[in-house]
Every structure is written in C-alpha cells, then in structure tokens.
Write a protein that holds these residues in place. Structure first.
Motif, PDB file in Angstrom:
ATOM      1  N   MET A   1       0.816  -1.208   0.000  1.00  0.00           N
ATOM      2  CA  MET A   1       0.000   0.000   0.000  1.00  0.00           C
ATOM      3  C   MET A   1       0.852   1.262   0.000  1.00  0.00           C
ATOM      4  SD  MET A   1      -2.906   0.142  -0.626  1.00  0.00           S
ATOM      5  CE  MET A   1      -3.932  -1.224  -0.958  1.00  0.00           C
TER       6      MET A   1
ATOM      7  N   TRP B   1       0.056  -7.274  -7.012  1.00  0.00           N
ATOM      8  CA  TRP B   1      -1.353  -7.516  -6.635  1.00  0.00           C
ATOM      9  C   TRP B   1      -2.130  -7.996  -7.846  1.00  0.00           C
ATOM     10  CZ3 TRP B   1       0.792  -2.834  -4.395  1.00  0.00           C
ATOM     11  CH2 TRP B   1       1.037  -2.951  -3.015  1.00  0.00           C
TER      12      TRP B   1
ATOM     13  N   ALA C   1       3.381  -2.839  -9.016  1.00  0.00           N
ATOM     14  CA  ALA C   1       2.215  -3.007  -8.155  1.00  0.00           C
ATOM     15  C   ALA C   1       1.175  -3.896  -8.828  1.00  0.00           C
ATOM     16  CB  ALA C   1       1.619  -1.641  -7.835  1.00  0.00           C
TER      17      ALA C   1
ATOM     18  N   LEU D   1       3.459   1.838  -1.510  1.00  0.00           N
ATOM     19  CA  LEU D   1       3.846   2.093  -2.896  1.00  0.00           C
ATOM     20  C   LEU D   1       2.787   2.954  -3.575  1.00  0.00           C
ATOM     21  CD1 LEU D   1       6.259   0.930  -4.414  1.00  0.00           C
ATOM     22  CD2 LEU D   1       4.684  -0.685  -5.448  1.00  0.00           C
ATOM     23  N   TYR D   2       1.565   2.584  -3.328  1.00  0.00           N
ATOM     24  CA  TYR D   2       0.448   3.251  -3.965  1.00  0.00           C
ATOM     25  C   TYR D   2       0.371   4.708  -3.514  1.00  0.00           C
ATOM     26  CZ  TYR D   2      -4.368   4.495  -4.917  1.00  0.00           C
ATOM     27  OH  TYR D   2      -5.496   5.144  -5.313  1.00  0.00           O
TER      28      TYR D   2
ATOM     29  N   LEU E   1      -7.030  -1.211 -11.452  1.00  0.00           N
ATOM     30  CA  LEU E   1      -6.970   0.237 -11.540  1.00  0.00           C
ATOM     31  C   LEU E   1      -5.850   0.675 -12.500  1.00  0.00           C
ATOM     32  CD1 LEU E   1      -7.916   3.043 -10.376  1.00  0.00           C
ATOM     33  CD2 LEU E   1      -5.971   2.843  -8.829  1.00  0.00           C
TER      34      LEU E   1
ATOM     35  N   TRP F   1      -7.496  -5.254  -6.890  1.00  0.00           N
ATOM     36  CA  TRP F   1      -7.947  -3.957  -7.397  1.00  0.00           C
ATOM     37  C   TRP F   1      -6.833  -3.022  -7.885  1.00  0.00           C
ATOM     38  CZ3 TRP F   1      -6.675   0.627  -5.213  1.00  0.00           C
ATOM     39  CH2 TRP F   1      -6.249   0.616  -3.877  1.00  0.00           C
ATOM     40  N   PRO F   2      -5.619  -3.004  -7.220  1.00  0.00           N
ATOM     41  CA  PRO F   2      -4.597  -2.096  -7.785  1.00  0.00           C
ATOM     42  C   PRO F   2      -4.258  -2.469  -9.227  1.00  0.00           C
ATOM     43  CG  PRO F   2      -3.940  -2.891  -5.623  1.00  0.00           C
ATOM     44  CD  PRO F   2      -5.112  -3.718  -6.023  1.00  0.00           C
TER      45      PRO F   2
ATOM     46  N   LEU G   1       2.936   6.800  -5.075  1.00  0.00           N
ATOM     47  CA  LEU G   1       2.542   7.106  -6.455  1.00  0.00           C
ATOM     48  C   LEU G   1       1.636   8.320  -6.531  1.00  0.00           C
ATOM     49  CD1 LEU G   1       1.619   3.784  -8.194  1.00  0.00           C
ATOM     50  CD2 LEU G   1       2.814   5.731  -9.156  1.00  0.00           C
TER      51      LEU G   1
END
Lengths: 535, 347
Positions: free
Chosen positions: A1, B133, B129, A3-4, B141, B137-138, A7
C-alpha cells in the motif's frame, strides 16, 4: 500500500509545481496567431504565402493603394500622383517627397526602379505578375526606369485599363525596397549572377518604408516585427507585432478567450460559432477573394451545354453554405469576387431544382446515369462540399466518381485535365478583376490546353464572347465603363461557362475587443496593422 | 582454444564493427528516405514556385535543385556531402538543415526527456504493483489507467487537457514554449529553454517555461507511462512466478527485498530495452502534441517539410532520428552488460 501512496503523492506533486498562468498579452505588443509554417521567404520580390504576405504588408509599401471598402478609390502611397500617356502605355509616377525608409533614406524613383526590376531580374516565382505587361530581363531596364526629373516611369506593352496596372502595382509584389541599403548586400549567385540582395532580404532583414521593420523571423515558429522608428506616417499604437505559429483552430480559440493572443487568424466555423457570446471578443467581418468552384471538362461529350446547366441546378448552394459553411462562406456564382472592381453584382441565378435539372438532362438526350470522374483535395472543406454536391447530383442521374486525393495529384490532374470534374478554389494574385477574368474567361487559341493558366481552355471551353469582353475590359481606360464590361462578361460567363462557382469566403477574424484599428484587406492576407492600438 | 586477441586490439575491432553497422544502417536509412521522397507525388519545384510561375522560373528552380541529374547521381552527391557533415539547405527556412535541426530538436528532446522520466518514475512502480497484486484492485486500476493512456487519442487528451487545466482552471500556461512577454529574453545557449533560463538566471522565465511545459510533458509522460507500466507488469509477472522468488521467500527475505531487489532486478534487463525504445519513439517528436501545443519540435518540422517536399529537411530529420535510435541502442547495450552479470562475463 505504501507504494500506492507514494505514487499518488508524486502525481499530485507534478501537477502542483505548475505555476499559475499570466493571461494577457503585453500592452505594447499585438499577438497574432496564424499558421505560418509554409512561409519560405520574406523578400517582397518573391513573397507569396499567406503569412509572408501578411508580414510584408506591414513592412513594405507600394506606390499606390486602394481603399478596401471601395476599391475604385485608388490613392497614392509612395507615389504622390501619376499620369498615363495618351496611348495608355506609359505610366509616370511623381514620388511622395515625404516618404522615407526605415533607414532614414528618402524614397525615390531610383528605389521604385530597383524594386520592380529585381522581381524580373531574379526570375522570381511571382515575376509572372509583372511579366504579363511584356516585361522581361532584356527590356526591363528600358521599360522600368527612374527619369532624369525624379519621376518613375513604368511602360507596358499595350494599352491596358489604368486601374488594372495600378491594382497590380498596389499588390504585395509592388512593395518598394530601400535600394541604397539592399545594394550594399547584393551577393553573387552560384551561377555567377547578381542576387539583388535576395539572400539578405529573404529571411533576416528588411528594408522597407512601412510602419514596422522585421526584427526576427524564426521559421515555422514566429515572426517578430518592431515599430519603424523612422516611419513617415502616423506611428502605429503598438510597439511590436508578434506573429505566432499556432496551427490548430481549437488551440487558437482557447488562447484567444484566455487572452494569450490578440487576434486569431485561423478559426474554423465551429470555433467562430462558439465564441459568439464572449463579450471580450469581437469578430471582424471582411471579404476574402477566395472562391470555391468546380470546373467541368467539356471535352467529355456527355457534358453538353444542357447537361452543364442541369448540373448547375443540381447543387444545393444555400444548404451547403448553411450547414457546412456555417457563416464562413456565402453563395457567390460569378467569377469576380465581391470587393473587387466589377464584383458585388449579386448575380446568383441558380439554386437547387431537381425537377428542372432532370428536365434539362432529358432534353439533352444524354443517357443517364452520367458517370463523371471527379477529383477533390483531401483537405477540409473540399471533400465536404464535393460530397454534398455528389448527393444532390445523384438525384438527377449524374454520378460523381469522387476521388479524394493529396494536394500533389490533385493539382497534377487539374493541369493535365485528366478528369471530368475538378473541385477547387481560386484566389486572385493581385487585387484586380483581370486576375480572375483572364483565368476563367480568356480563350487563347494558341494554347488549347491552357498550359499558360487559362482555365477556360484547360477545361476545354471556347469562351467566345466572354473572352472578347474580358479582353476589352482590361484595356478600357474608363473605370466605370470597365466595370460595366465586367458586369456583362460575368453574367454571360455564369450562364454559359462550364464553371460552377459556388461560394466566396467571408472572412471572419476574431480578436480581443480592446484591439482597435485593424483593417482587413480584400485578397487573402493583405490585412493592415499600421493603425492598430490596444486600449 | 583460438588465440585470444590482445584486449586493446579487440576493443578496436569491436568499435570498428560497430561503426560499420551504424554506417550501413544510416546509409540504408538515407537511401530509403531519399528514394521514397522521389516516388512521392509531390513536386518539390512546384511547392517552391507555386502553380502559376512561368516555365522559365520553373526551369531555374528545377536546375537549382539538381533534379535534372539521374536519381542515382543525386543520391551519390547527397551522401558525399553528408560525409563532409553537410546536410544541405532547407528551402523552406533557407537555413542549413543542421541549423534547423539544432533549433527544433532541443525542444523535442526536452519534452521527451521529462515525459520519459514521468513515464519511468510512475510507470515502473505501477507495473510492479500491478504484478504484485495480480488480479486484485490495484492491478485493475492501473491497467485501466494504462489502457486509457494507450488507447485514447493523444490529440483529444491534449485538447481536453488545455480546456480544463489552461482555460477553465488556469493552473498551467497555454500553447507555446513561453509567454510572449518572455519571448527572446533568454539568450540561446543549449536550446533547452529550462537550461537556458537557468543559465541566464531568469527564474521568472524558467517558471513560465515550466508552466507551459507541464501539460504537454504530462501527456507525453502519461502516454509513455501507459506503455512502460504494461510492459513492467508482464515482465514482473513472469519473474514473480520463477522459482528463485519462492526460494528467496523461503529463505525469509522480506517481501520488499523479494519484489524490489530480486524480481525487479531481473526484470530491469528487458525493461531497459523497453524504456530505450519508448524514449526513441518520443524523440521522433509527436506531431499531434506539437501541433496542439504550438511546440516548435522536430516532429512538426519533419511533417511540414514533407508536405512541401523539402527533401533535404526531411532527410536530415530522418537521419537525426536514426542516429538517436542507434545511440539509444548502444546505450541500452551498455546498460544491459552492466545489469546482466552473464553478459558481463561473456564479454
């Protein structure tokens, strides 16, 4: 997470670093957006592209000019007055003693002599404009000269209407350069000849007497002009003209509404329509002499006079102007554009009448369907016009085999008349009706294929009486009589020729409402910015 | 065992054979472009003199362009000039083509480089990512984001971007490289507007240039991101399913080490090629982006030259793009060797 999240942070950061925009042009600079990537020279002796003409119009001045609102009013610019000899062949100009160049040198007959001669001497691509008066490299020194008494003498090979000669001299080709300055920059060509300063004037320098001087031309990017400090007329209200290359209409619209440009010269119909409600923007309406037409090659035996007439009734002129043109064109069915001497006669006898067209075809006895090879350029709006015409003509039994092609083959097919119908446009080379009348009306028996530019012959048409009328008109000394001759020639031409004139461009130039004093010209790009100011 | 060559000699041979390959590539490219230019139904003389010029003028320009000579001889003379570093003169700008290229290429290079940095910095993490995953969902997306970037026409995105961020919100500046206010203030040193502004210490111009560049750079960045993230995803999916990943996990390595060091480390090798090629693609210049943003780049230069049959300009531009690709290829080869221990030992 994690990482996200990183971003998202980076993406937001990139947007946030963008600083706010200043949305206004400098008050001392007029910013004009246009497509200028086609300009290849700014030397007035060879300038010819739209943007190049626009720039040179601000830098150089002709001997005489005319009022765009009433082209019959010819006035002196660098020449104060002129006389025409009894035989109509010799024009003598008295130079304006007040006129001076940006260098401070006075404008003299020597400068006029040098400027006109060099068009012929450098074999310019637009030398045909002067060569039509019988000028060539061998006789130009004798026929175009500064006389002992300080006047400038311009001799033509036969009697022409004075207005014809004067209009031609008023065009951008007739821009006068400072001979003292240019002579200092003459160079030797590879062939050993003199270039008459062509290389020097072509891209980086100017030597004119107009309100602006060339500061920098950045090819395909921009042209910057600065106020001529030595200008002999009323100095313009803005210090600089900045012509910016902005080819996309939608982009121009946004930049204009935002205030980043002052004038948008290349707005399409949709964008003109959508800015209508914006109070910060005014739309100047002017005439453009560009006309849209299609020519029928009457070498095809199926294209008899009756069939030609039927085709003229098979076009929905008003419908196309309303739906496709959206106010950028108006119906115009004669060979001389409104705004020119002899134009504005409002003779539009044809409208869509399927029944009448069908009857005419039946009378002609030609078997339907008539299949016609039709060539059109693949650039808007031509294909749109052609398709609309194709749709209505199919109802009268005329099938257009529409070939949508690139510019090169489009012109090739036109020149070699290897087709039945050609869709195109026509823009005059100088603001005189003869430019159009000669092309569409003159018949030259010695040149049956029209290789020298007679379109009537190119489309296989012997224009007969029309040819007589236009040749009489170009020699007529009296302006009003000349006008009457064009009136008669045009009506006859529209009734009998194989040319279907459809529309004349109505120019719409959008600008910020604080810009005052822009005068739109009457050919394709002779707008005048000399009197511009910004409030 | 064959006798091994002494190291310097081998290096020399390597360089020699590389130069030969490059020379053949470029001459082939020049020949191809040259002859295509001759087949095109555009008459270069007509595009200079116009439709109405007299036959004498036509003839003069025809001879000036050397079109009376056989095509082979024209090409031979062109290559001879080229070998002396002479790209000829563009008739549409009346400048040497080399001058033109130096004027237009930096604008494209600057935009493409920033775009690529955006593409790499965002695209690789997105790809990683997505792979990590996978089918969660990532992944969905990022795949949608990538798909949009890859499939929506860039001119449409450009116009919508201008409309929203320039016209409506006023966050960024509009078309062009800098405002008219700032045009011509910064002396041209490198041709990169940001670098030149920084050298001159004109920070206001710098800020304005950044504001003008943001939107086109983000768009180009988005476009390259879409490609890079998709490629990263597929390479990473492959790597993550390998046994060494399982081994690393069994040995107790942290997930971060497994993904970022082991898997991404291995994925980096093919990704270098992907990135180099997409950089090459961006450096050709995007005609659509350059048109919408009035960006004085190489794409528009070649495009408008082609339409006026200005063949020296087209050839010069094409060769430049060819050289860029050769250089990028070389760079990715070098990086490849550095990244891949097997390639290193084989060398």
């Amino acid at each position: 997470m994690r990482l996200y999240k990183a971003l998202v942070a980076v993406a937001l950061g990139a947007v946030m670093t963008a600083t706010g925009a200043i949305a206004a042009t400098p008050s001392n600079t007029l910013v004009i957006a246009d497509a200028i990537d086609d300009i290849i020279t700014l030397d007035p002796a060879e300038v010819s592209e739209v943007g190049g003409v626009l720039a040179s119009q601000q830098i150089y001045q002709p001997l005489v000019s005319f009022d765009p609102a009433d082209p019959t009013k010819i006035t002196g610019v660098l020449a104060e007055s002129w006389t025409v000899s009894e035989d109509g062949k010799t024009f003598t100009f008295t130079m304006n003693p007040n006129a001076k160049f940006a260098s401070g040198n006075p404008v003299t007959a020597k400068d006029a002599e040098y400027s006109i001669r060099r068009v012929i001497l450098i074999d310019s691509r637009i030398s045909f404009i002067f060569a039509q008066f019988g000028l060539n490299k061998d006789n130009v020194e004798q026929k175009v000269r500064a006389a002992e008494d300080g006047t400038f003498v311009f001799e033509v090979d036969q009697k022409y209407a004075p207005s014809f000669v004067l209009y031609v001299l008023s065009s951008f080709t007739g821009g006068i350069v400072d001979s003292e300055v240019v002579k200092q920059h003459e160079a030797t060509l590879e062939s050993g000849g003199n270039d008459y300063g062509n290389a020097w004037l072509k891209t980086e320098n100017s030597a004119g007497s107009g309100p602006y001087v060339l500061t920098k031309w950045d090819p395909k990017v921009s042209i910057l002009m600065t106020r001529n400090a030595n200008y002999w007329g009323t100095p313009p209200g803005v210090e600089r003209l900045f012509l910016q290359h902005m080819p996309e209409s939608a982009t121009q619209r946004l930049a204009l509404e935002k205030g980043d440009i002052d004038i948008a010269n290349k707005l399409g119909p949709d964008d003109i329509g959508s800015i209508a409600g914006n109070g910060d923007i005014q739309v100047l309406e002017g005439v453009s002499s560009t006309m849209y037409y299609f020519g029928l090659n009457v070498r095809n035996p199926a294209l008899t006079p009756k069939v030609v007439e039927a085709i003229k009734y098979g076009v929905d002129y008003q419908g196309i102007a309303d739906t496709i043109g959206k106010g950028t064109i108006k119906v115009h069915q004669t060979m001389i554009p409104d705004g020119f001497l002899g134009g504005g006669i409002n003779y539009n006898p044809y409208s869509l009448d399927i029944e009448k067209a069908k009857a005419l075809i039946a009378e002609s006895g030609v078997a339907t369907p008539i299949k016609l090879a039709t060539v059109v350029w693949n650039v808007p709006p031509y294909p749109d016009y052609a398709q609309a015409v194709q749709a209505t003509l199919s109802q009268i039994g005329v099938d257009l085999d529409l070939q949508v092609v690139d510019g090169g083959p489009w012109l090739d097919r036109y020149r070699s008349h290897d087709l039945d119908i050609w869709f195109g446009l026509w823009g005059p080379d100088y603001p005189d009706p003869h430019s159009n009348a000669k092309a569409f009306g003159n018949h030259d028996p010695s040149d049956p294929d029209g290789t020298k530019g007679n379109l009537a012959d190119r489309f296989g048409w012997n224009s007969g009486k029309v040819s007589d009328l236009v040749n009489q008109a170009v020699q007529e000394q009296d302006v009003d009589k000349r006008k009457a001759l064009y009136d008669e020639a045009q009506r006859l031409h529209t009734d009998t020729s194989p040319f279907v004139f459809m529309f004349q461009d109505s120019r719409k130039v959008a600008m910020r409402s604080n810009v005052k004093g822009v005068v739109l010209g009457i050919t394709f790009s002779d707008d005048r910015y000399g009197g511009v100011s910004k409030e | 065992m064959p006798a091994t060559l002494p190291r310097p000699l081998k290096l020399l041979l390597d360089i020699g054979s590389w130069l030969l390959t490059v020379a053949i590539t470029l001459i082939g490219l020049a020949a191809f472009t040259f002859f295509i230019g001759r087949i095109l139904p555009i008459d270069p003389v007509l595009s200079i003199v116009g439709e109405k010029a007299t036959p004498e003028v036509y003839q003069r320009v025809y001879l000036e362009l050397g079109l009376d000579k056989p095509v082979w001889q024209q090409f031979y003379e062109y290559v001879l000039k080229l070998l002396r570093g002479d790209f000829g003169v563009s008739f549409s700008t009346s400048r040497p083509v080399l001058t033109d290229l130096l004027a237009f290429f930096p604008a494209t290079l600057e935009l493409a480089t920033i775009g690529l940095v955006i593409g790499v910095v965002l695209g690789i993490p997105m790809g990683v990512a997505s792979a990590y995953w996978h089918e969660k969902w990532p992944d969905h997306l990022f795949r949608i984001v990538g798909l949009i970037g890859y499939s929506v026409p860039i001119f449409w995105l450009g116009l919508v971007g201008l409309f929203v961020f320039y016209y409506k919100l006023g966050w960024v500046s509009g078309p062009g490289q800098v405002d008219v206010f700032f045009t011509g203030i910064v002396p041209r040193v490198t041709g990169f507007i940001l670098v030149d502004a920084a050298i001159a210490g004109e920070w206001e111009v710098f800020g304005n240039a950044v504001s003008h560049m943001t939107l086109p750079a983000l768009l180009i960045g988005y476009y390259s991101l879409a490609y890079i993230s998709r490629m990263t995803r597929s390479v990473m999916l492959d790597q993550l399913s390998r046994e060494y990943v399982l081994t690393a996990r069994l040995k107790g390595a942290s997930e971060f080490t497994v993904v970022m060091r082991h898997a991404l480390g291995n994925a980096a090798i093919p990704l270098v090629t992907v990135i180099a090629l997409s950089y090459g693609g961006l450096l050709e210049g995007s005609v659509l982006i350059e048109t919408i943003f009035s960006w004085p780049g190489i794409g528009n230069y070649i495009y408008s030259s082609l339409f006026s049959a200005d063949m020296n300009a087209v050839l010069g531009g094409t060769l430049l793009v060819g050289i860029v690709f050769v250089l990028l290829n070389m760079l990715s080869d070098v990086l490849y060797r550095t990244l891949d221990p097997r390639a290193r030992s084989a060398a």
